[in-house]
Design a protein around this motif. Structure first.
Motif, PDB file in Angstrom:
ATOM      1  N   UNK A 147       0.773  -1.127  -0.098  1.00 32.50           N
ATOM      2  CA  UNK A 147      -0.085   0.159  -0.084  1.00 32.50           C
ATOM      3  C   UNK A 147       0.856   1.388   0.037  1.00 32.50           C
ATOM      4  N   UNK A 148       0.583   2.105  -1.057  1.00 25.02           N
ATOM      5  CA  UNK A 148      -0.138   1.982  -2.050  1.00 25.02           C
ATOM      6  C   UNK A 148       0.429   1.100  -3.053  1.00 25.02           C
ATOM      7  N   UNK A 152       5.964   6.586  -8.166  1.00 23.88           N
ATOM      8  CA  UNK A 152       7.149   7.059  -9.278  1.00 23.88           C
ATOM      9  C   UNK A 152       8.366   6.566  -8.673  1.00 23.88           C
ATOM     10  N   UNK A 153       9.502   7.369  -9.249  1.00 24.28           N
ATOM     11  CA  UNK A 153      10.693   7.027  -9.032  1.00 24.28           C
ATOM     12  C   UNK A 153      11.000   7.501  -7.397  1.00 24.28           C
ATOM     13  N   UNK A 154      11.628   6.318  -6.716  1.00 24.63           N
ATOM     14  CA  UNK A 154      12.196   6.543  -5.282  1.00 24.63           C
ATOM     15  C   UNK A 154      10.876   6.532  -4.520  1.00 24.63           C
ATOM     16  N   UNK A 155       9.842   5.829  -4.935  1.00 28.06           N
ATOM     17  CA  UNK A 155       8.827   5.818  -3.944  1.00 28.06           C
ATOM     18  C   UNK A 155       8.825   4.891  -2.805  1.00 28.06           C
ATOM     19  N   UNK A 156       8.513   5.281  -1.614  1.00 31.17           N
ATOM     20  CA  UNK A 156       8.538   4.535  -0.489  1.00 31.17           C
ATOM     21  C   UNK A 156       7.035   4.259  -0.245  1.00 31.17           C
ATOM     22  N   UNK A 157       6.884   2.765   0.134  1.00 32.14           N
ATOM     23  CA  UNK A 157       5.690   2.440   0.312  1.00 32.14           C
ATOM     24  C   UNK A 157       5.603   1.017   1.303  1.00 32.14           C
ATOM     25  N   UNK A 158       4.556   0.778   2.028  1.00 28.86           N
ATOM     26  CA  UNK A 158       4.606  -0.031   3.152  1.00 28.86           C
ATOM     27  C   UNK A 158       4.324  -1.442   2.446  1.00 28.86           C
ATOM     28  N   UNK A 159       5.158  -2.724   2.909  1.00 34.04           N
ATOM     29  CA  UNK A 159       4.760  -3.981   2.317  1.00 34.04           C
ATOM     30  C   UNK A 159       4.339  -4.687   3.685  1.00 34.04           C
ATOM     31  N   UNK A 184      17.545  -6.551  -2.968  1.00 30.23           N
ATOM     32  CA  UNK A 184      17.098  -6.587  -1.704  1.00 30.23           C
ATOM     33  C   UNK A 184      16.674  -5.142  -1.380  1.00 30.23           C
ATOM     34  N   UNK A 185      15.282  -5.060  -0.982  1.00 27.86           N
ATOM     35  CA  UNK A 185      14.827  -3.715  -0.441  1.00 27.86           C
ATOM     36  C   UNK A 185      14.620  -3.524   0.822  1.00 27.86           C
ATOM     37  N   UNK A 186      14.277  -4.669   1.620  1.00 28.72           N
ATOM     38  CA  UNK A 186      14.208  -4.691   3.031  1.00 28.72           C
ATOM     39  C   UNK A 186      14.214  -5.781   3.606  1.00 28.72           C
ATOM     40  N   UNK A 196       3.961  -9.079   9.596  1.00 28.90           N
ATOM     41  CA  UNK A 196       4.863  -7.816   9.488  1.00 28.90           C
ATOM     42  C   UNK A 196       4.451  -6.994   8.664  1.00 28.90           C
ATOM     43  N   UNK A 197       4.981  -5.615   9.019  1.00 30.89           N
ATOM     44  CA  UNK A 197       4.907  -4.480   8.037  1.00 30.89           C
ATOM     45  C   UNK A 197       6.238  -3.936   7.990  1.00 30.89           C
TER      46      UNK A 197
END
Length: 601
Positions: A147-148, A152-159, A184-186, A196-197
């Motif tokens: 979400x979401x 765009x480029x360098x967007x941060x979002x929650x998994x 690897x993103x996180x 988890x989030x």
């Protein structure tokens, strides 16, 4: 029967008798001693023949996903309790209760997938009267979503993850295809249910499009994935063409959030304005306006947007078009309605229609239109009383002085104000070539058909009459025939009747009722047969609409498809190229025939 068999039976009866006396004596003795003992009642529960089936056998966790349980051969009418993670009597979580029917002792029930660590779980149905127990297994797989869903480029979002192994570390990758692959993103740590989030960021330079995001459990080795849409940086203009002085509305997305964007006109070195994206991760610049400089000549002019932080650059062209106009009808009788379209005039100026134009200061003004914000004009005029032959008709801009001309020929004949309409509607029928002042009967299809109305010709032999088309007239091509009752002059024109359904719910109120439909009804709908099948992308969830002989449908991938309503042949298709899902129906503008559709994003 011999003596040996008599002795054998006697011994059997004596043995059973003494066994009964012994058990009775033992029971009395235990009661006397203060101990109550009951003889066991043996019940072969698992050998009862009861069966249990679980559908599906495996699935990723989702609060919206249900597991269907079907049982058979339980006791008629008995309650059956359904347990999750059953390992024996007194274990498991009660998730549902069903009642077996009176015929086969069967039932069907369902329950939501419980949130647990990934693994294989036993589901049991326990008969509450018979004690019958039947089981089946379900494999719970992990779930991953973001979400979401786009940015765009360098967007941060929650998994978000669920149902990985309890307490395990989960690595989040992009473009993962197997061990040792992906970026690897996180990293996240699951709770006892494997939930988890974690916040991750799309790497700079990621190619726009659908980007697979995968979570990999470091203990369970289980994986779950979802697609994240990386926006193609885009600058949109409305309109894409027009005249000098046109007010352009621009939006952009695919930049960084809260980023300032420089807008350059025609490859200039100084920005003509500075926009800014909002705070969401879509990198979206709200509508920003710019006026095309006055006096700009015809040609193609680039508008370039450059992100001040990201350096993201995208260009879209605006075309200043050559003034022109056209008529929907180039010949016809006096009184005919002629549709007019034009372009290249000054935005919002008045445009006069001059009949019999021969140069500046000439012609009779028979109509006026107001140009739109991009210099487009649309309207109609009525052919005035005139002698047969060609006439020059000019469209003159009141401010710009722009002149475009077209030829129109006044000729004997019959014309209808709308060549395509619906049953039960009114049209205007105009005609030239009758005897002065005579009565003219107007028929549907043939002179032996339905008499619709009677018109009276003027002193020049022209008629103009409103005609109501019968509501019962079947869709398709029809003729309107005008017959002079004195001269017997017979003139004819065609009209197409259609029962278009150009909006999902038919009208803005979503009534879902077509008042012009006169063929399909409750008495014959059940006898319909398949006529043709059109191919769409998988997971089609929209609704097709119909207009002007064409079926329009939008695929889940945001592609508009146009099918021939009679044959089912694909006429054309248009891709929005946004990578956004579409779950809705298109809308057809009945005035222009233009098709609109939207996407989710």
């Amino acid at each position: 029967m011999n003596e040996r068999s008599h002795i054998h039976k006697a011994r059997g009866r004596t043995s059973r008798k003494w066994w009964a006396i012994t058990m009775l004596t033992l029971t009395f003795a235990m009661i006397a001693a203060g101990v109550l003992v009951t003889a066991p009642h043996f019940q072969a529960a698992h050998a009862s023949g009861a069966t249990l089936t679980v559908v599906p056998k495996s699935a990723s966790y989702s609060a919206q996903t249900g597991i269907v349980v079907k049982g058979q051969h339980y006791a008629a009418g008995e309650p059956v309790k359904i347990y999750w993670n059953y390992t024996g009597p007194g274990t498991g979580t009660l998730v549902a209760t069903a009642t077996a029917n009176a015929t086969k002792g069967a039932f069907t029930t369902s329950f939501p997938v419980p949130l647990n660590p990934t693994g294989t779980y036993t589901i049991a149905g326990v008969g509450q009267t018979s004690g019958f127990i039947a089981t089946d297994t379900f494999q719970l797989l992990p779930q991953l979503y973001g979400i979401p869903e786009a940015g765009g480029a360098n967007s941060a979002f929650n998994v978000y993850g669920n149902a990985f192994a309890g307490g395990e570390t989960v690595n989040i990758y992009s473009n993962y295809t197997g061990p040792g692959t992906g970026t690897l993103l996180g990293t996240a740590s699951g709770d006892p249910n494997g939930s988890f989030i974690v916040k991750v960021t799309i790497p700079t330079g990621t190619i726009p499009g659908s980007l697979p995001i995968t979570g990999v459990g470091q203990n369970s080795s289980t994986t779950a994935s979802f697609p994240f849409v990386v926006y193609q940086p885009t600058l949109t203009l409305a309109p894409l063409s027009g005249s000098s002085g046109t007010l352009l509305t621009m939006t952009a997305y695919g930049f960084q959030k809260n980023e300032k964007i420089n807008i350059f006109w025609n490859n200039g070195l100084t920005p003509v304005l500075v926009g800014k994206t909002d705070s969401n991760v879509y990198g979206y610049m709200p509508p920003t306006t710019f006026t095309v400089p006055a006096g700009t000549t015809q040609g193609v002019y680039p508008l370039k947007a450059v992100g001040q932080t990201s350096g993201t650059t995208v260009t879209t062209n605006f075309t200043i078009i050559t003034p022109a106009s056209s008529f929907g009808l180039t010949s016809g009788p006096v009184g005919a309605s002629v549709n007019v379209s034009g372009q290249g005039y000054n935005p919002n100026e008045s445009v006069n229609v001059l009949w019999g134009y021969n140069g500046p200061g000439t012609g009779t003004n028979i109509a006026s239109f107001t140009a739109g914000g991009s210099g487009l004009i649309n309207g109609s005029f009525t052919v005035p009383t005139a002698s047969a032959g060609a006439q020059t008709v000019a469209l003159v801009g009141a401010i710009s002085g722009i002149v475009t001309t077209n030829a129109f020929t006044v000729a004997t004949g019959l014309a209808v104000s709308s060549a395509r309409t619906s049953p039960g509607t009114n049209v205007n029928v105009a005609g030239t070539g009758y005897q002065a002042n005579e009565s003219v009967n107007i028929y549907l299809d043939t002179t032996s058909g339905t008499l619709l109305t009677t018109a009276t010709a003027d002193a020049n032999g022209n008629i103009s009459q409103v005609v109501t088309l019968p509501a019962s007239t079947q869709p398709g091509s029809h003729n309107l025939v005008g017959v002079g009752q004195t001269s017997t002059t017979s003139l004819m024109t065609s009209v197409t009747l259609d029962t278009s359904w150009g909006n999902y719910g038919f009208d803005p109120a979503q009534d879902r009722l077509n008042p012009y439909e006169n063929t399909l009804n409750t008495s014959n709908a059940g006898s319909l047969n398949l006529k043709w099948t059109g191919s769409m992308a998988k997971n089609f969830q929209g609704s097709p609409v119909y207009a002007n002989g064409t079926i329009y449908a939008v695929s889940i991938t945001g592609t508009l498809n146009a099918f021939d309503a009679t044959s089912g042949a694909l006429k054309w298709k248009f891709s929005s190229k946004t990578n956004f899902n579409n779950l809705a129906a298109p809308v057809v503008d009945p005035a222009t025939g233009m098709v609109f559709f939207g996407t989710i994003g």
